[in-house]
Design a protein around this motif. Structure first.
Motif, PDB file in Angstrom:
ATOM      1  N   LEU A  80       0.851  -1.181   0.000  1.00  0.00           N
ATOM      2  CA  LEU A  80       0.000   0.000   0.000  1.00  0.00           C
ATOM      3  C   LEU A  80       0.889   1.233   0.000  1.00  0.00           C
ATOM      4  N   ALA A  81       0.482   2.261  -0.736  1.00  0.00           N
ATOM      5  CA  ALA A  81       1.221   3.524  -0.760  1.00  0.00           C
ATOM      6  C   ALA A  81       0.230   4.661  -0.952  1.00  0.00           C
ATOM      7  N   VAL A  82       0.614   5.850  -0.497  1.00  0.00           N
ATOM      8  CA  VAL A  82      -0.203   7.057  -0.651  1.00  0.00           C
ATOM      9  C   VAL A  82       0.651   8.097  -1.351  1.00  0.00           C
ATOM     10  N   ASP A  83       0.100   8.742  -2.401  1.00  0.00           N
ATOM     11  CA  ASP A  83       0.871   9.769  -3.092  1.00  0.00           C
ATOM     12  C   ASP A  83       0.631  11.142  -2.467  1.00  0.00           C
ATOM     13  N   THR A  84       1.273  12.154  -2.998  1.00  0.00           N
ATOM     14  CA  THR A  84       1.200  13.491  -2.421  1.00  0.00           C
ATOM     15  C   THR A  84      -0.171  14.139  -2.587  1.00  0.00           C
ATOM     16  N   SER A  85      -1.001  13.608  -3.460  1.00  0.00           N
ATOM     17  CA  SER A  85      -2.373  14.110  -3.629  1.00  0.00           C
ATOM     18  C   SER A  85      -3.364  13.373  -2.746  1.00  0.00           C
ATOM     19  N   GLY A  86      -2.892  12.387  -1.995  1.00  0.00           N
ATOM     20  CA  GLY A  86      -3.758  11.617  -1.109  1.00  0.00           C
ATOM     21  C   GLY A  86      -4.368  10.387  -1.742  1.00  0.00           C
ATOM     22  N   ASN A  87      -4.013  10.080  -2.986  1.00  0.00           N
ATOM     23  CA  ASN A  87      -4.514   8.864  -3.617  1.00  0.00           C
ATOM     24  C   ASN A  87      -3.838   7.651  -2.995  1.00  0.00           C
ATOM     25  N   VAL A  88      -4.606   6.582  -2.866  1.00  0.00           N
ATOM     26  CA  VAL A  88      -4.124   5.364  -2.215  1.00  0.00           C
ATOM     27  C   VAL A  88      -3.995   4.272  -3.275  1.00  0.00           C
ATOM     28  N   TYR A  89      -2.833   3.628  -3.316  1.00  0.00           N
ATOM     29  CA  TYR A  89      -2.546   2.553  -4.257  1.00  0.00           C
ATOM     30  C   TYR A  89      -2.394   1.255  -3.476  1.00  0.00           C
ATOM     31  N   ALA A  91      -1.650  -2.961  -3.887  1.00  0.00           N
ATOM     32  CA  ALA A  91      -1.264  -4.127  -4.681  1.00  0.00           C
ATOM     33  C   ALA A  91      -2.146  -5.288  -4.245  1.00  0.00           C
ATOM     34  N   ASP A  92      -2.881  -5.843  -5.193  1.00  0.00           N
ATOM     35  CA  ASP A  92      -3.759  -6.979  -4.918  1.00  0.00           C
ATOM     36  C   ASP A  92      -3.172  -8.187  -5.619  1.00  0.00           C
ATOM     37  N   SER A  93      -2.813  -9.218  -4.870  1.00  0.00           N
ATOM     38  CA  SER A  93      -2.062 -10.325  -5.457  1.00  0.00           C
ATOM     39  C   SER A  93      -2.884 -11.577  -5.718  1.00  0.00           C
ATOM     40  N   TYR A  94      -4.192 -11.455  -5.828  1.00  0.00           N
ATOM     41  CA  TYR A  94      -4.992 -12.641  -6.129  1.00  0.00           C
ATOM     42  C   TYR A  94      -5.358 -12.648  -7.603  1.00  0.00           C
ATOM     43  N   LYS A  95      -4.948 -13.632  -8.317  1.00  0.00           N
ATOM     44  CA  LYS A  95      -5.209 -13.860  -9.734  1.00  0.00           C
ATOM     45  C   LYS A  95      -4.928 -12.643 -10.599  1.00  0.00           C
ATOM     46  N   GLY A  96      -5.693 -11.569 -10.487  1.00  0.00           N
ATOM     47  CA  GLY A  96      -5.513 -10.404 -11.339  1.00  0.00           C
ATOM     48  C   GLY A  96      -4.182  -9.713 -11.161  1.00  0.00           C
ATOM     49  N   ASP A  97      -3.504  -9.925 -10.043  1.00  0.00           N
ATOM     50  CA  ASP A  97      -2.221  -9.289  -9.779  1.00  0.00           C
ATOM     51  C   ASP A  97      -2.177  -7.882 -10.353  1.00  0.00           C
ATOM     52  N   CYS A  98      -2.885  -6.986  -9.713  1.00  0.00           N
ATOM     53  CA  CYS A  98      -2.996  -5.638 -10.234  1.00  0.00           C
ATOM     54  C   CYS A  98      -2.709  -4.607  -9.148  1.00  0.00           C
ATOM     55  N   ILE A  99      -2.541  -3.372  -9.571  1.00  0.00           N
ATOM     56  CA  ILE A  99      -2.456  -2.231  -8.676  1.00  0.00           C
ATOM     57  C   ILE A  99      -3.770  -1.488  -8.819  1.00  0.00           C
ATOM     58  N   GLN A 100      -4.422  -1.202  -7.698  1.00  0.00           N
ATOM     59  CA  GLN A 100      -5.673  -0.457  -7.726  1.00  0.00           C
ATOM     60  C   GLN A 100      -5.459   0.911  -7.097  1.00  0.00           C
ATOM     61  N   LYS A 101      -6.096   1.914  -7.671  1.00  0.00           N
ATOM     62  CA  LYS A 101      -5.967   3.287  -7.199  1.00  0.00           C
ATOM     63  C   LYS A 101      -7.320   3.769  -6.663  1.00  0.00           C
ATOM     64  N   PHE A 102      -7.280   4.352  -5.455  1.00  0.00           N
ATOM     65  CA  PHE A 102      -8.466   4.890  -4.791  1.00  0.00           C
ATOM     66  C   PHE A 102      -8.182   6.339  -4.384  1.00  0.00           C
ATOM     67  N   ASP A 103      -9.232   7.128  -4.190  1.00  0.00           N
ATOM     68  CA  ASP A 103      -9.008   8.436  -3.592  1.00  0.00           C
ATOM     69  C   ASP A 103      -8.930   8.264  -2.079  1.00  0.00           C
ATOM     70  N   SER A 104      -8.771   9.352  -1.345  1.00  0.00           N
ATOM     71  CA  SER A 104      -8.517   9.262   0.095  1.00  0.00           C
ATOM     72  C   SER A 104      -9.717   8.804   0.912  1.00  0.00           C
ATOM     73  N   VAL A 105     -10.900   8.743   0.296  1.00  0.00           N
ATOM     74  CA  VAL A 105     -12.076   8.245   1.014  1.00  0.00           C
ATOM     75  C   VAL A 105     -12.558   6.909   0.447  1.00  0.00           C
ATOM     76  N   GLY A 106     -11.691   6.254  -0.324  1.00  0.00           N
ATOM     77  CA  GLY A 106     -11.973   4.896  -0.754  1.00  0.00           C
ATOM     78  C   GLY A 106     -12.720   4.738  -2.052  1.00  0.00           C
ATOM     79  N   ASN A 107     -12.954   5.819  -2.790  1.00  0.00           N
ATOM     80  CA  ASN A 107     -13.607   5.692  -4.085  1.00  0.00           C
ATOM     81  C   ASN A 107     -12.626   5.090  -5.085  1.00  0.00           C
ATOM     82  N   PHE A 108     -13.051   4.024  -5.747  1.00  0.00           N
ATOM     83  CA  PHE A 108     -12.227   3.356  -6.743  1.00  0.00           C
ATOM     84  C   PHE A 108     -12.035   4.285  -7.939  1.00  0.00           C
TER      85      PHE A 108
END
Length: 157
Positions: A80-89, A91-108
């Motif tokens: 998990l990481a947070v950028d300077t704009s507050g977006n949250v990234y 890493a989900d490692s189940y099958k899709g092995d992807c990085i998901q990006k959310f805003d600071s209140v959890g909106n995908f």
């Protein structure tokens, strides 16, 4: 399995506060994997077994959680990481092995990556890191795929 808690220490290593126990309720953890702090001092924790991200204030007060909706659903939340704009990234490692990006209140917002060893693919990722050069408008994200010991850098989408 660990102790399923977050500990806040001062610069000398003295315990300031701690929170969390094993469980699935708000403020509890089951295999926390990633911890990041935003510019306001809020603490984000990703959990592998509870398939979610929890957000706390700097003293450990539970604020919110996300990760179970169909858009932005987390299966095995790892790094998990947070950028300077507050977006949250996350890493989900189940099958899709992807990085998901959310805003600071959890909106995908978006996701990228698939399982594999080629360009733009990930396999067994565990950790996310950010590097922000003030001369650049976008931070760089480093994803370390633990099984391949692969390091990829890219600009934020």
């Amino acid at each position: 399995m660990g102790n399923n808690r977050i500990q806040k220490l001062d610069s000398e290593g003295n315990l300031l506060t701690e929170w969390g126990t094993l469980g699935s309720e708000d403020g509890q953890f089951n295999e926390p994997r990633g911890v990041a702090v935003d510019s306001s001092g809020n603490v984000y924790v990703s959990e592998r077994r509870n398939n979610r991200v929890q957000k706390f204030d700097s003293e450990g007060k539970f604020l919110m959680k996300w990760g179970t909706e169909s858009s932005g659903q987390l299966i095995l939340a790892e790094g998990l990481a947070v950028d300077t704009s507050g977006n949250v990234y996350v890493a989900d490692s189940y099958k899709g092995d992807c990085i998901q990006k959310f805003d600071s209140v959890g909106n995908f917002l978006t996701k990228w990556g698939t399982e594999g060893e080629g360009d733009g693919q990930f396999w067994g990722k565990s950790y996310l890191y950010f590097s922000c050069n003030k001369a650049e408008s976008e931070p760089s994200i480093a994803c370390i795929c633990s099984w391949l010991i692969l390091l990829s850098l890219w600009a934020s989408p």
